[in-house]
Design a protein around this motif. Structure first.
Motif, PDB file in Angstrom:
ATOM      1  N   GLY A 167      56.021 124.019 144.308  1.00  0.00           N
ATOM      2  CA  GLY A 167      57.277 123.341 143.979  1.00  0.00           C
ATOM      3  C   GLY A 167      57.065 122.024 143.242  1.00  0.00           C
ATOM      4  N   PHE A 168      55.852 121.746 142.838  1.00  0.00           N
ATOM      5  CA  PHE A 168      55.533 120.469 142.195  1.00  0.00           C
ATOM      6  C   PHE A 168      55.281 120.661 140.703  1.00  0.00           C
ATOM      7  N   THR A 169      55.613 119.622 139.955  1.00  0.00           N
ATOM      8  CA  THR A 169      55.318 119.608 138.521  1.00  0.00           C
ATOM      9  C   THR A 169      54.634 118.287 138.190  1.00  0.00           C
ATOM     10  N   PHE A 170      53.942 118.294 137.069  1.00  0.00           N
ATOM     11  CA  PHE A 170      53.301 117.056 136.630  1.00  0.00           C
ATOM     12  C   PHE A 170      54.319 116.262 135.828  1.00  0.00           C
ATOM     13  N   GLY A 171      54.542 115.024 136.241  1.00  0.00           N
ATOM     14  CA  GLY A 171      55.571 114.199 135.606  1.00  0.00           C
ATOM     15  C   GLY A 171      55.053 113.266 134.534  1.00  0.00           C
ATOM     16  N   GLY A 172      53.763 113.005 134.556  1.00  0.00           N
ATOM     17  CA  GLY A 172      53.221 112.134 133.519  1.00  0.00           C
ATOM     18  C   GLY A 172      52.243 111.110 134.059  1.00  0.00           C
ATOM     19  N   ILE A 173      51.880 110.238 133.145  1.00  0.00           N
ATOM     20  CA  ILE A 173      50.892 109.196 133.431  1.00  0.00           C
ATOM     21  C   ILE A 173      51.633 107.946 133.912  1.00  0.00           C
ATOM     22  N   THR A 174      51.059 107.308 134.916  1.00  0.00           N
ATOM     23  CA  THR A 174      51.607 106.042 135.399  1.00  0.00           C
ATOM     24  C   THR A 174      50.464 105.038 135.529  1.00  0.00           C
ATOM     25  N   ASP A 175      50.807 103.805 135.662  1.00  0.00           N
ATOM     26  CA  ASP A 175      49.806 102.732 135.684  1.00  0.00           C
ATOM     27  C   ASP A 175      49.273 102.516 137.099  1.00  0.00           C
ATOM     28  N   ILE A 176      48.349 103.373 137.496  1.00  0.00           N
ATOM     29  CA  ILE A 176      47.663 103.219 138.779  1.00  0.00           C
ATOM     30  C   ILE A 176      46.173 103.402 138.541  1.00  0.00           C
ATOM     31  N   ALA A 177      45.361 102.860 139.439  1.00  0.00           N
ATOM     32  CA  ALA A 177      43.906 102.958 139.292  1.00  0.00           C
ATOM     33  C   ALA A 177      43.401 104.345 139.659  1.00  0.00           C
ATOM     34  N   GLY A 178      44.141 105.026 140.462  1.00  0.00           N
ATOM     35  CA  GLY A 178      43.761 106.359 140.905  1.00  0.00           C
ATOM     36  C   GLY A 178      44.701 106.802 141.996  1.00  0.00           C
ATOM     37  N   GLY A 179      44.529 108.057 142.419  1.00  0.00           N
ATOM     38  CA  GLY A 179      45.420 108.595 143.427  1.00  0.00           C
ATOM     39  C   GLY A 179      46.638 109.219 142.768  1.00  0.00           C
ATOM     40  N   VAL A 180      47.705 109.371 143.539  1.00  0.00           N
ATOM     41  CA  VAL A 180      48.923 109.992 143.012  1.00  0.00           C
ATOM     42  C   VAL A 180      50.154 109.251 143.509  1.00  0.00           C
ATOM     43  N   VAL A 181      51.214 109.383 142.732  1.00  0.00           N
ATOM     44  CA  VAL A 181      52.540 108.961 143.162  1.00  0.00           C
ATOM     45  C   VAL A 181      53.400 110.208 143.030  1.00  0.00           C
TER      46      VAL A 181
END
Length: 192
Positions: free
Chosen positions: A143-157
């Motif tokens: 049920g998940f999709t990739f939403g894009g790039i965000t400004d984090i050092a690593g991990g997920v939001v």
């Protein structure tokens, strides 16, 4: 001659009275001078005591001020060192091998799926491939999709599809939590 005797007696009496008045005046003047000297000495002693007290107060203020400056400089140096430790730790984590980051992304997405059934995943550019592979490879992430790039050092939001819930599983968030809970321990280790 009788008049001369009277005049001499009056003169002698006047001289005696003048001498007595002069002696009394000299005694009174001497007493006034002594009292003035005593009072001047008391004033001098009080002034010296006041000057000593003022000097002590100034010294105490100056020492306290110097102690505050030293303490502030010490605390600033401690903070600077702790900031360097934090930055160094973040750099060490960022420089871990790609497979470590990929595994972390995969595990964080599994954890996200336990809390959100469907959502949009955001990562940094380095972890995009790992996130897409996990989303396409794990049934729990269907049920998940990739939403894009965000400004984090690593991990997920991860944000729920309805936008009501956002899970911040970024490295910064984890480091911040660990840092806050471990700051006292880190300070004791570094500074005793």
């Amino acid at each position: 001659m009788g008049l001369e005797v009277v005049v001499d007696e009056i003169k002698a009496k006047g001289d005696r009275e003048a001498a007595a008045i002069k002696a009394a005046a000299e005694a009174q003047a001497k007493e006034i001078v002594n009292e003035a000297n005593l009072r001047a000495n008391e004033i001098r002693l009080a002034a010296e005591k006041d000057a000593d007290t003022q000097a002590d107060r100034i010294m105490i203020r100056e020492v306290a001020s110097a102690n505050l400056v030293v303490k502030r400089d010490f605390l600033n140096a401690q903070k600077e060192l702790l900031d360097k430790v934090y930055t160094s730790a973040a750099e060490e984590i960022a420089n871990l091998p790609a497979d470590v980051h990929a595994k972390a992304v995969r595990e964080l997405l599994k954890e996200s799926a336990k809390q959100i059934k469907a959502g949009v995943v955001f990562t940094n550019a380095r972890d995009e491939k790992a996130a897409k592979e996990a989303i396409s490879g794990l049934k729990t992430l269907s049920g998940f999709t990739f939403g894009g790039i965000t400004d984090i050092a690593g991990g997920v939001v991860v944000q729920s599809t309805d936008g009501q819930l956002t899970l911040d599983f970024s490295y910064q968030t984890f480091m911040g939590e660990v840092w806050e809970t471990s700051l006292k321990d880190a300070s004791e280790i570094l500074f005793g």
